[in-house]
Design an enzyme around this catalytic site. Sequence first.
Site, PDB file in Angstrom:
ATOM      1  N   GLY A  87     -15.582  -7.834  -7.824  1.00 18.87           N
ATOM      2  CA  GLY A  87     -15.008  -9.096  -7.461  1.00 18.87           C
ATOM      3  C   GLY A  87     -13.869  -9.712  -8.076  1.00 18.87           C
TER       4      GLY A  87
ATOM      5  N   GLU B 250      -9.750   0.833 -15.286  1.00 19.78           N
ATOM      6  CA  GLU B 250      -9.641   1.092 -13.794  1.00 19.78           C
ATOM      7  C   GLU B 250      -8.358   2.055 -13.624  1.00 19.78           C
ATOM      8  OE1 GLU B 250      -9.491  -2.540 -11.237  1.00 19.78           O
ATOM      9  OE2 GLU B 250      -9.265  -1.239  -9.626  1.00 19.78           O
TER      10      GLU B 250
HETATM   11  C1  FAD Z   1      -7.688  -0.160  -1.091  1.00 16.42           C
HETATM   12  C2  FAD Z   1      -7.898  -1.172  -1.612  1.00 16.42           C
HETATM   13  C3  FAD Z   1      -8.974  -1.634  -2.484  1.00 16.42           C
HETATM   14  C4  FAD Z   1      -9.272  -2.548  -3.154  1.00 16.42           C
HETATM   15  N1  FAD Z   1     -10.304  -2.960  -3.796  1.00 16.42           N
HETATM   16  C5  FAD Z   1     -10.304  -3.914  -4.416  1.00 16.42           C
HETATM   17  C6  FAD Z   1     -11.758  -4.368  -5.157  1.00 16.42           C
HETATM   18  O1  FAD Z   1     -12.663  -3.535  -4.999  1.00 16.42           O
HETATM   19  N2  FAD Z   1     -11.826  -5.412  -5.850  1.00 16.42           N
HETATM   20  C7  FAD Z   1     -10.858  -6.263  -6.093  1.00 16.42           C
HETATM   21  O2  FAD Z   1     -10.862  -7.373  -6.610  1.00 16.42           O
HETATM   22  N3  FAD Z   1      -9.622  -6.109  -5.310  1.00 16.42           N
HETATM   23  C8  FAD Z   1      -9.456  -4.849  -4.549  1.00 16.42           C
HETATM   24  N4  FAD Z   1      -8.234  -4.550  -4.025  1.00 16.42           N
HETATM   25  C9  FAD Z   1      -7.023  -5.818  -4.092  1.00 16.42           C
HETATM   26  C10 FAD Z   1      -5.903  -5.359  -5.084  1.00 16.42           C
HETATM   27  O3  FAD Z   1      -6.210  -5.515  -6.436  1.00 16.42           O
HETATM   28  C11 FAD Z   1      -4.686  -6.422  -4.550  1.00 16.42           C
HETATM   29  O4  FAD Z   1      -4.402  -6.141  -3.141  1.00 16.42           O
HETATM   30  C12 FAD Z   1      -3.580  -6.169  -5.488  1.00 16.42           C
HETATM   31  O5  FAD Z   1      -3.880  -6.617  -6.654  1.00 16.42           O
HETATM   32  C13 FAD Z   1      -2.684  -7.024  -4.652  1.00 16.42           C
HETATM   33  O6  FAD Z   1      -2.782  -8.312  -4.457  1.00 16.42           O
HETATM   34  P1  FAD Z   1      -2.178  -8.738  -3.211  1.00 16.42           P
HETATM   35  O7  FAD Z   1      -2.865  -7.903  -2.156  1.00 16.42           O
HETATM   36  O8  FAD Z   1      -2.616 -10.149  -3.045  1.00 16.42           O
HETATM   37  O9  FAD Z   1      -0.551  -8.296  -2.908  1.00 16.42           O
HETATM   38  P2  FAD Z   1       0.360  -9.451  -3.542  1.00 16.42           P
HETATM   39  O10 FAD Z   1       0.029  -9.919  -4.875  1.00 16.42           O
HETATM   40  O11 FAD Z   1       0.519 -10.692  -2.556  1.00 16.42           O
HETATM   41  O12 FAD Z   1       1.671  -8.785  -3.525  1.00 16.42           O
HETATM   42  C14 FAD Z   1       2.296  -8.294  -2.343  1.00 16.42           C
HETATM   43  C15 FAD Z   1       3.668  -7.789  -2.769  1.00 16.42           C
HETATM   44  O13 FAD Z   1       4.414  -8.469  -3.732  1.00 16.42           O
HETATM   45  C16 FAD Z   1       4.739  -7.735  -4.947  1.00 16.42           C
HETATM   46  N5  FAD Z   1       4.683  -8.534  -6.106  1.00 16.42           N
HETATM   47  C17 FAD Z   1       3.734  -9.509  -6.281  1.00 16.42           C
HETATM   48  N6  FAD Z   1       4.055 -10.269  -7.640  1.00 16.42           N
HETATM   49  C18 FAD Z   1       4.822  -9.369  -8.034  1.00 16.42           C
HETATM   50  C19 FAD Z   1       5.723  -9.571  -9.048  1.00 16.42           C
HETATM   51  N7  FAD Z   1       5.574 -10.477 -10.287  1.00 16.42           N
HETATM   52  N8  FAD Z   1       6.728  -8.846  -9.474  1.00 16.42           N
HETATM   53  C20 FAD Z   1       7.084  -8.035  -8.533  1.00 16.42           C
HETATM   54  N9  FAD Z   1       6.459  -7.566  -7.468  1.00 16.42           N
HETATM   55  C21 FAD Z   1       5.577  -8.561  -7.209  1.00 16.42           C
HETATM   56  C22 FAD Z   1       3.597  -6.590  -4.990  1.00 16.42           C
HETATM   57  O14 FAD Z   1       3.640  -5.616  -5.878  1.00 16.42           O
HETATM   58  C23 FAD Z   1       3.390  -6.344  -3.673  1.00 16.42           C
HETATM   59  O15 FAD Z   1       4.191  -5.165  -3.323  1.00 16.42           O
HETATM   60  C24 FAD Z   1      -8.118  -3.580  -3.267  1.00 16.42           C
HETATM   61  C25 FAD Z   1      -6.999  -3.328  -2.613  1.00 16.42           C
HETATM   62  C26 FAD Z   1      -6.634  -2.193  -1.757  1.00 16.42           C
HETATM   63  C27 FAD Z   1      -5.574  -2.155  -1.138  1.00 16.42           C
END
Ligand code: FAD
Lengths: 404, 372
Positions: free
Chosen positions: A134, A251
Site C-alpha cells: 500500500g 522491489e
Molecule cells: C501493474 C501495476 C501494478 C502496481 N502495483 C502497485 C502496488 O501493488 N502497490 C502500490 O503502491 N503501487 C502499485 N502500482 C503503482 C505504481 O507504483 C505507480 O503507478 C507509479 O509509481 C507511477 O505513479 P502514477 O501512476 O501516479 O504516475 P505519475 O506519477 O502521474 O506519472 C505519469 C507520467 O509522468 C512521468 N513523471 C512523473 N514524475 C516525473 C518526473 N519527476 N520526471 C519525469 N517524468 C515524470 C512518469 O514517468 C509517467 O510517465 C502499480 C502500478 C502498475 C502499473
Amino acid sequence: MATTDTVTFKSEVRDFIEANCPEALRKPVKKFEDYFWGGKKSAGGTDEQIKWFNAMKERGWTVPHWPKEYGGGGLSAEENKIFLNEMAKAGARKPLFSFGISMLGPALLKFGNEAQKKEHLTKIANGEIWWCQGYSEPGAGSDLAALQTRAEDKGDHYLVNGQKVWTSYADKADWIFCLVRTDPNAPKHSGISFLLIDMESEGVSTRPIKLISGKSPFCETFFDNVKVPKENLVGQENMGWSIATFLLTHERSMIGGIGDTDVKQALHDFALGQMGSDDNGKLADPLLRKEIAEIELDARTLDMTIQRSLEEAKSGKPIGARSSFFKYAYTEINKRRYEAMVAAAGVNGLGWEGEKYNDGAVAKQFCRTKGNSIEGGTSEVQLNIIAKRILHLRGKKQENGIRT
Amino acid sequence: MAYVLNEEQSMLKDSAKEFLKNNAPVAQLRQLRDDNDSKGYNESTWQQMVEMGWTALTIPEEYEGMNFGYLGLGQILEESGRTLTSSPLLSSVAMATAAINIAGSDAQKKDYLKRLSHGEITATLAIDETARHNPNVIKSSLQSQNGSFLLNGTKVFVPDANISDFIIVSCIDASGNDSMVILDSKSDGITITREHLMDYRNYGTVELNNVKVSSDQILANANKHTIERTLDVARVAVAAELYGSSVEAFERSVAYLKERKQFGVELATFQGLQHRCAIMFCELELAQSAVLNALNAIDRGDEDIRLAASTAKAKVCKVAQLVSNEGVQLFGGIGMTDDEEIGFFLKRARVGMAMLGDYNFHLDRFAVLNGY
Ligand SMILES: Cc1cc2nc3c(=O)[nH]c(=O)nc-3n(C[C@H](O)[C@H](O)[C@H](O)COP(=O)(O)OP(=O)(O)OC[C@H]3O[C@@H](n4cnc5c(N)ncnc54)[C@H](O)[C@@H]3O)c2cc1C
C-alpha cells in the site's frame, strides 16, 4: 574456489530438486498465476505445486537465504548462489510467490523488531499469509512522498483513514504494508510511517480495477476509521521513509530480474515457431530477425550484469541505487520482447479469446508488459535516480523531487 | 568470481591508469599527429610498457611470459582506450601474440613468443582483404615452389603494419586450406603503405608479391578453427579498448554538464540531458559485463568463445557509437572544434567499431550462433 563443502552442497541441492520437483513445474512460466501463492485466500494450487511447496518449505527453501529461526534455510551468500544456480539449471520454478518474500521480508529483516520478525517472517516463509503493498495513492505516484493517508495516534492504536490505489492483488491479500502520514505538519518526507495492517480489520475494503490486459489484479484500497495496534508500527514513528525506499530498492531488484531463475522460452524459438526460417536457417523475416537479435543481445548482457552485481555484492559493493538500472533495463527489454512476439505471430498474436489463440496469452501479456515500466517507479523516475544518485547530475540549488 | 577483479588485477589496472594518464594522454596522440610523426607512436612510452611487463601478460611461463591472462590485459587495454594511446598493444600484444599462442608449434612459440614477451620484436595480424571485414573469403595464397612457398595477395586495414617487425598473414595454403604464415616485414616482395585513417593511428596496406615462405614460417596449427579463435581473441581485445574509450567519453560529457552554465544554471539540471546520460550509463553497464564475460571465457579456456566474443564486440560497437555521438552533441559548439578532445573519441570509435567486424557483422553472427 570449490571447497568440499560447496561441492557437497551443490549435489545435495541438485539431488533434492531431482527427487522433489515435478516435471510440470520445470516448464517456462508464463504468468504470475503459474506459481503457488499460498495465503488464506488463494485458490489453493495444483497437487504438484503443493507437493513441491511442501518439500521446499520443509527445508526452509521457500526463502533459502533467510535465517532459520524465521522459517528460512539459513544459507550463506555463497550457498544461496549455488542454490539459485541449481534451480536455474533444473528449470525448477520457485515454490512460492509472494510480495512478502520479495518486498516486505527484506525490510522486516532490517527494520523489524524481534516480535515482528517472528510473527510475520515465519508466516511468509510458510506461505500462510499473503501481503500486498500500500504505497501509491491517487495524488501520490511518482511523487510518493506526497501521500495523504492519515494515521492518528489514539494511545494504544492508530486510526487510519484514506485511500491507496493500484494495490496489486489487494483483494487476494491477507495483510497490507502501508505508508501512512503520522505527522501532517512535518516536511513531506519526515512525517511518514510504515504500518502493517490486517486486511480483515473493520473499515478496510477493496475495489478491483480492470487492466488493459483484461484482468483485474490491482485494486483501490480504502481505509475508513481502521484501528491498527501500535505494535504494527515498523521502526520509529515518522521515520518510515527510509524503510519505504529500502523496500523499493528490493522491489526494483526483483522486477529487474535479480534472483530470477525461472526459465523462459527464448524469443527466437518463439519466432522460429511462428514464421520458420529461410534456406540458410535464418529467421524468415530479416528485419525482425535483426530486431530479435538486438533484444536477445541486450537481454544476454543484462543477465551477465545481474551475475556481476551478485558477485560485487558478495565482495562488498552493495547494489544500492543501481537497482534502478536493473529495473529500467529489464522492463524496457521485456517490453521490446513482447513487441517482437506480437510482430512475429501476426494475427495469432492479436487473438484475444478462444483456444486457437491460447486465450489471448500473447496479446494479454503484451498489454501487461506496458505496466512493467510504470509499476515500482516509472522508467523516467529510474532515470532520474540514476542521473542524480549515481551520476550526480543536479544543480546546486535543485530540489530533490524524485521518488525514493 | 568471474566478474570481479582480484587484487593483482586491480593493482595492474590502477598502475596502468596512472602510467597512461601521466605518460600517454590524448595530448600525446595529438602531438604525434601534429608532428606528422613517421612512427605514429611514442617509442619511449612503448619501452616503458615493455619494462612494466605488459608484453608478457598473456604468454605462458615456459616461453618466458607472465601467464597473467586476458582479464589482466583487458584492463590495460581499457585504460589505454581511455587515453587513446597509440602503441603496439593491440596489434602485437593482443592480436599477433594470440595467433602464435593459439596456432604456433612449440618451436615457433620458443622462437617468437620469447622475443615478443621481452619486447625485442613486435608483430601484427593481417586479415582483411576487402574494405569490410569478411574473413571467410581469403584470396591471399601460397604456392609450392621447390620445397618452399610463394605468397601472393593484398591485405588492408592492418594495424601497425608500418612499424611491426613481423606480420602474421591469413592465407590459403597449397592444398587449399586456411592457414597463417609469419613474415619478416622486411622480406623481399612485401610492400607496406601507411594509411592515414580518421583516428590518427598506424595502419597499413600490405602487398605480397611472390614473398618466399619456408615451411617453418607456416604456423603449425593454423586452420579455419584456430584462425577464427585468434580473431575472436583479437575482437575481444578491440572491444575492451573501445569500451575504455567509451567510458572516458561518457565521463567527460557528464563532467562537462556539471561545469557549463546556460540559462543561469548548470546544464546538469536539465532533465532532458540527465535522462540521456542515465541511458548511456545503463548501456555502458551492459557493455562492461559483456567485455568481462568474454575476457573470462578466454582465460577459462572455453572451447567455444565465439558467442562471447560477438556479444562483446556487438554491444561495445553500439555503445561506442551512442556515447561518442552524444559526447560531441553535449559539448555543443566546442565539441566540434579540433581543440577539444571529445572529437578524438568520436574518430577512434568509428575505427574501433569497424575493426574485425562491425555491429551488424557481430549481430548477425550472434543470431547464427543462437540458431536463427
Ligand atoms: C501493474 C501495476 C501494478 C502496481 N502495483 C502497485 C502496488 O501493488 N502497490 C502500490 O503502491 N503501487 C502499485 N502500482 C503503482 C505504481 O507504483 C505507480 O503507478 C507509479 O509509481 C507511477 O505513479 P502514477 O501512476 O501516479 O504516475 P505519475 O506519477 O502521474 O506519472 C505519469 C507520467 O509522468 C512521468 N513523471 C512523473 N514524475 C516525473 C518526473 N519527476 N520526471 C519525469 N517524468 C515524470 C512518469 O514517468 C509517467 O510517465 C502499480 C502500478 C502498475 C502499473
